[in-house]
Design a protein around this motif. Structure first.
Motif, PDB file in Angstrom:
ATOM      1  N   ASP A  69      10.075  22.423  -8.665  1.00 42.05           N
ATOM      2  CA  ASP A  69       9.809  21.032  -8.934  1.00 42.05           C
ATOM      3  C   ASP A  69       8.760  20.734 -10.174  1.00 42.05           C
ATOM      4  OD1 ASP A  69      11.312  20.092  -6.850  1.00 42.05           O
ATOM      5  OD2 ASP A  69       9.690  20.989  -5.552  1.00 42.05           O
ATOM      6  N   TYR A  75       4.663  21.454 -10.902  1.00 41.04           N
ATOM      7  CA  TYR A  75       3.458  20.573 -10.573  1.00 41.04           C
ATOM      8  C   TYR A  75       2.281  21.157 -10.596  1.00 41.04           C
ATOM      9  CZ  TYR A  75       7.055  16.776  -9.618  1.00 41.04           C
ATOM     10  OH  TYR A  75       8.049  15.665  -9.694  1.00 41.04           O
ATOM     11  N   GLU A  76       2.166  22.256  -9.989  1.00 40.32           N
ATOM     12  CA  GLU A  76       0.774  22.923  -9.912  1.00 40.32           C
ATOM     13  C   GLU A  76       0.087  22.954 -11.109  1.00 40.32           C
ATOM     14  OE1 GLU A  76       3.414  23.534  -8.209  1.00 40.32           O
ATOM     15  OE2 GLU A  76       3.327  24.282  -6.225  1.00 40.32           O
ATOM     16  N   ARG A  98       5.127   7.072 -17.915  1.00 33.80           N
ATOM     17  CA  ARG A  98       4.222   8.429 -17.350  1.00 33.80           C
ATOM     18  C   ARG A  98       4.098   9.366 -18.502  1.00 33.80           C
ATOM     19  NH1 ARG A  98       6.343  11.014 -12.602  1.00 33.80           N
ATOM     20  NH2 ARG A  98       4.221  11.584 -12.082  1.00 33.80           N
ATOM     21  N   ASN A 117      15.777  27.496  -1.060  1.00 32.17           N
ATOM     22  CA  ASN A 117      16.260  28.641  -1.724  1.00 32.17           C
ATOM     23  C   ASN A 117      17.049  29.529  -0.798  1.00 32.17           C
ATOM     24  OD1 ASN A 117      16.146  28.074  -4.595  1.00 32.17           O
ATOM     25  ND2 ASN A 117      13.993  28.711  -4.391  1.00 32.17           N
ATOM     26  N   MET A 162      13.613  18.228 -10.365  1.00 32.56           N
ATOM     27  CA  MET A 162      13.497  18.922  -8.885  1.00 32.56           C
ATOM     28  C   MET A 162      14.244  19.937  -8.742  1.00 32.56           C
ATOM     29  SD  MET A 162      11.410  16.396  -7.990  1.00 32.56           S
ATOM     30  CE  MET A 162      11.082  14.972  -9.264  1.00 32.56           C
ATOM     31  N   THR A 163      13.816  20.871  -7.695  1.00 27.39           N
ATOM     32  CA  THR A 163      14.503  22.120  -7.511  1.00 27.39           C
ATOM     33  C   THR A 163      15.818  21.839  -7.117  1.00 27.39           C
ATOM     34  OG1 THR A 163      12.377  23.107  -6.682  1.00 27.39           O
ATOM     35  CG2 THR A 163      14.279  24.191  -6.126  1.00 27.39           C
ATOM     36  N   GLY A 164      16.747  22.706  -7.968  1.00 28.46           N
ATOM     37  CA  GLY A 164      18.291  22.597  -7.446  1.00 28.46           C
ATOM     38  C   GLY A 164      18.946  21.783  -8.435  1.00 28.46           C
ATOM     39  N   ALA A 190      14.248  26.150 -10.794  1.00 30.23           N
ATOM     40  CA  ALA A 190      13.885  26.844  -9.749  1.00 30.23           C
ATOM     41  C   ALA A 190      12.732  26.272  -8.809  1.00 30.23           C
ATOM     42  CB  ALA A 190      13.766  28.167 -10.021  1.00 30.23           C
ATOM     43  N   GLU A 231      11.394  14.792 -15.941  1.00 32.83           N
ATOM     44  CA  GLU A 231      10.623  15.202 -14.480  1.00 32.83           C
ATOM     45  C   GLU A 231      11.939  15.626 -13.558  1.00 32.83           C
ATOM     46  OE1 GLU A 231       8.329  12.069 -12.684  1.00 32.83           O
ATOM     47  OE2 GLU A 231       7.418  13.849 -11.212  1.00 32.83           O
ATOM     48  N   LYS A 286       7.321  20.290  -3.278  1.00 35.70           N
ATOM     49  CA  LYS A 286       6.408  19.323  -3.725  1.00 35.70           C
ATOM     50  C   LYS A 286       7.200  18.339  -4.209  1.00 35.70           C
ATOM     51  CE  LYS A 286       1.999  22.108  -4.032  1.00 35.70           C
ATOM     52  NZ  LYS A 286       1.573  21.571  -2.943  1.00 35.70           N
ATOM     53  N   GLY A 287       8.512  18.620  -4.407  1.00 40.05           N
ATOM     54  CA  GLY A 287       9.244  17.763  -5.294  1.00 40.05           C
ATOM     55  C   GLY A 287       9.454  16.237  -4.816  1.00 40.05           C
ATOM     56  N   ASP A 338      20.940  16.629  -1.887  1.00 37.11           N
ATOM     57  CA  ASP A 338      22.185  15.625  -2.579  1.00 37.11           C
ATOM     58  C   ASP A 338      23.083  16.666  -3.223  1.00 37.11           C
ATOM     59  OD1 ASP A 338      20.824  13.423  -1.375  1.00 37.11           O
ATOM     60  OD2 ASP A 338      19.888  12.663  -3.032  1.00 37.11           O
ATOM     61  N   GLU A 339      22.589  17.833  -3.708  1.00 38.72           N
ATOM     62  CA  GLU A 339      23.476  18.540  -4.508  1.00 38.72           C
ATOM     63  C   GLU A 339      24.322  19.344  -3.523  1.00 38.72           C
ATOM     64  OE1 GLU A 339      20.578  19.242  -3.351  1.00 38.72           O
ATOM     65  OE2 GLU A 339      20.084  21.430  -3.579  1.00 38.72           O
ATOM     66  N   ARG A 389      20.097  26.463 -12.943  1.00 43.93           N
ATOM     67  CA  ARG A 389      19.441  25.854 -11.997  1.00 43.93           C
ATOM     68  C   ARG A 389      17.900  25.654 -12.095  1.00 43.93           C
ATOM     69  NH1 ARG A 389      17.770  27.446  -7.087  1.00 43.93           N
ATOM     70  NH2 ARG A 389      18.121  26.122  -5.379  1.00 43.93           N
ATOM     71  N   THR A 431      14.006  10.892 -14.997  1.00 39.36           N
ATOM     72  CA  THR A 431      13.831  12.058 -13.810  1.00 39.36           C
ATOM     73  C   THR A 431      15.069  12.245 -13.193  1.00 39.36           C
ATOM     74  OG1 THR A 431      11.751  10.627 -13.216  1.00 39.36           O
ATOM     75  CG2 THR A 431      12.825  11.815 -11.526  1.00 39.36           C
ATOM     76  N   PHE A 462      17.370  14.308 -10.162  1.00 38.16           N
ATOM     77  CA  PHE A 462      17.192  15.087  -8.829  1.00 38.16           C
ATOM     78  C   PHE A 462      18.317  16.172  -8.781  1.00 38.16           C
ATOM     79  CE2 PHE A 462      14.745  11.064  -8.558  1.00 38.16           C
ATOM     80  CZ  PHE A 462      13.880  11.422  -7.537  1.00 38.16           C
ATOM     81  N   ALA A 463      18.217  16.791  -7.781  1.00 35.42           N
ATOM     82  CA  ALA A 463      19.132  17.758  -7.483  1.00 35.42           C
ATOM     83  C   ALA A 463      20.293  16.920  -7.239  1.00 35.42           C
ATOM     84  CB  ALA A 463      18.887  18.912  -6.286  1.00 35.42           C
TER      85      ALA A 463
END
Lengths: 415, 415
Positions: A52, A108-109, A121, B301, A93-95, A50, A91, B254-255, B187-188, A48, A73, A75-76
């Motif tokens: 983004d 991202y940071e 990109r 989370n 996303m969390t989850g 953790a 790219e 930030k996702g 969505d998950e 999983r 890309t 997505f969760a």
């Protein structure tokens, strides 16, 4: 006369787990679980993501690559699409479930992005991940499929509800609530909606016991009988049959209107004991109806009723909600079952009679984390108002007579 | 970035007491009282007999009289009949109002009885009462008519219910329950009754938040939205208007699927803050709808959601049930409002980032009465199962980096 210790043991010997009922998960919150909850899948069930950011091969970073083409890309909630180009990144996303071909996530940071003329990109890594698998919560890292998560006997607190939801336990087996009849007796008592005459008072013990039984997870219905053996003989049988416990207040002393012990015996309730070496509450009578309710007949002075409920009846009500009968027999004095916690006496106390003394106290956490117990200036077992300023009672054994400040003693909390 | 201390102050600044409702006394149990309860009569309302026995004049005993003719018998609940013969006695029961002409009670245990040929009974005193008024609970000994017994703002625990019943408070003013919408996003997430695909998980946060909100005395309804700004824009306005608090989980990082802060602002919710210097839960977003709900948008989370609920939302839910708004603003960190208690760290802990660290711990009472906190071996903010074995979390300030065993720290309990 029976010691408090022996009375506790005799009360505990009547503890049997109540039947199971099946409830939808939200309604089961707060109840005692009666089945084991096991992981239906690994925890987490997939690798999983953790944070983004972007997912890539750690080997590429190790090899010195700093810029990565964003290939897709993710997505969760989306089925993961494998990375095709081993030098690109996803790219992500969390989850999300980590796709095949990548093993590490950079948030991202720690990235900058650019887009080329064709709209493609690219991400440039600014801070390097310290290890393979970084920012990935690996499949089965916390628990494996089949692991015992919540054993039978656990109270379904919010954390257990969350875990039950996660494994799809939409209906769970729990103990049904204890059914309690709380009964006040006494000709001097009028309903709370009435104006008492000068020599009368309003019925408060039954409502107090009802609220306290609710707090212990029980269903509780309130009844009243006057000091009339005939009315008791007519009314009590239905309560002895229809409830798990009947908790009476009043009518157990040596007075001429104290018909309860005799009437209960006439109705077939087996007396387990009468009178305990304690103050307040010496006349406490305890019995059981074969095949029916246990009977806590508590003295009627409000402080006696209150203290003896918390000392004997509340642990019983909590214990019968638990499945482990054998262990339960040794549990009635643990905090889990409403039992005492350790507290430090803040002043000297003297008590001469050779009785266990239940001493009302206020309880404050001390600066070092210890619980401090300060004796309440109470006017005796009739001083109901003293309960307002107390948080519990210390249990002082029959000996010694002197308890100096600093003594650590068991404290039974009622707030 | 905002400190935990400042975030707490900003959350506390939105606390306003909820409206009053009037409930019958049994239904009000557990609620916060919104009126002062005063003694309608003295406590006790009459000179109340505290033991079964005989009532007589102490002066007669002092004068050396040992045998007393029983002139009448007085039960609890009967209007008192004055003693006519000053050398006689009244046989009397606990709870009775002491008649005129007598002042002291001798209990049965300290008496012997005989009956003469005419059927007249006599009592002989075996143990002398130490003082006038012995075994009599004097009128107004505990409280006087008009005395404040239970101030507004007190929780109606069983002791308060008993006192309210005694003064005839059959209906009482209490705070209505906070109305909370708990909302999961993502969505998950599939319903708990469904079998998730390999990359999906079941919705657990909303059920967890619902159970936790119930424990804080709230009504709580559970909702779910997918990561879809349009669905959020359609569904959220009714929640922002119809509830006192909306507690969301997920969608605040930030996702690319984290639409919540923007969508909430579009819907007119004023952002109070976004991001707090803490772990877990840095992306916590907090706002308020003018004239409507406050919005706790917690990171998704499970450990973040859980810990931040107990750190911010639960104290808020408890505080809005209290009437003293001004004082409440300084109260959110007190145990009364779900705030922390002092606990002793049992092992060394190191935490380098300059963030407030919420550290899951198990809590055990130590042998000397202190509460001992042992850090949980948790797999991070996604490790829901670590909540099962924890009882709360310590709040470690951003500095220092090292917390040696023995350090006393605030512990927020969740069980």
């Amino acid at each position: 006369m029976l010691s408090v210790e022996d009375a506790t043991r005799l009360v505990a010997a009547t503890i049997r787990p109540l039947p199971v009922e099946y409830l939808s998960l939200p309604l089961a919150a707060g109840r005692i679980l009666r089945e084991d909850l096991r992981a239906d899948r690994d925890f987490p069930p997939f690798n999983r993501v953790a944070m983004d950011g972007i997912a890539l091969r750690f080997a590429a970073v190790e090899a010195g690559q700093t810029e990565f083409r964003i290939e897709s890309t993710q997505f969760a909630g989306q089925p993961p699409t494998p990375l095709l180009d081993p030098e690109a990144a996803v790219e992500i996303m969390t989850g999300a479930a980590l796709p095949k071909g990548v093993d590490t996530v950079i948030r991202y940071e720690d990235l900058t992005f650019r887009t080329d003329a064709a709209g493609q990109r690219y991400a440039t890594v600014q801070a390097y991940p310290p290890r393979q698998g970084y920012n990935v919560h690996a499949r089965a890292a916390d628990r494996r499929q089949g692991d015992l998560l919540v054993p039978a006997g656990t109270r379904l607190e919010p954390a257990e509800v969350a875990v039950a939801a996660t494994i799809g336990a939409a209906t769970v087996a729990v103990t049904r609530r204890p059914r309690v009849a709380v009964v006040s007796t006494g000709d001097e008592l009028v309903p709370i909606t009435e104006q008492p005459a000068a020599h009368q008072i309003r019925r408060s013990n039954a409502l107090m016991l009802q609220a306290a039984a609710w707090q212990a997870g029980a269903e509780a219905e309130a009844f009243h009988f006057n000091d009339d053996p005939e009315a008791l003989r007519r009314g009590l049988p239905a309560l002895l049959e229809g409830f798990d416990a009947v908790i009476l207040s009043g009518g157990v002393s040596k007075g001429k209107a104290d018909f309860l012990p005799e009437t209960l015996r006439e109705l077939g309730v087996e007396q387990v004991f009468h009178e305990v070496q304690q103050r307040p509450g010496k006349p406490f009578w305890f019995g059981r109806q074969p095949g029916g309710a246990v009977v806590f007949a508590l003295p009627g002075n409000p402080v006696s009723t209150f203290v003896n409920f918390y000392r004997y009846a509340r642990p019983w009500l909590l214990a019968v909600q638990h499945p482990e009968t054998a262990e339960t027999l040794s549990l009635p004095t643990t905090a889990l079952l409403g039992g005492p916690v350790a507290a430090v006496l803040t002043e000297d106390v003297q008590f001469k009679p050779r009785l266990t003394h239940f001493l009302l106290v206020s309880l404050q956490p001390g600066p070092d984390g210890r619980l401090l117990a300060t004796p309440e200036r109470a006017g005796g077992s009739g001083d109901m108002a003293s309960l307002l300023t107390s948080a519990g009672f210390l249990e002082l054994p029959p000996e010694p007579e002197q308890f100096p400040a600093g003594t650590v003693l068991p404290a039974w909390r009622f707030r």
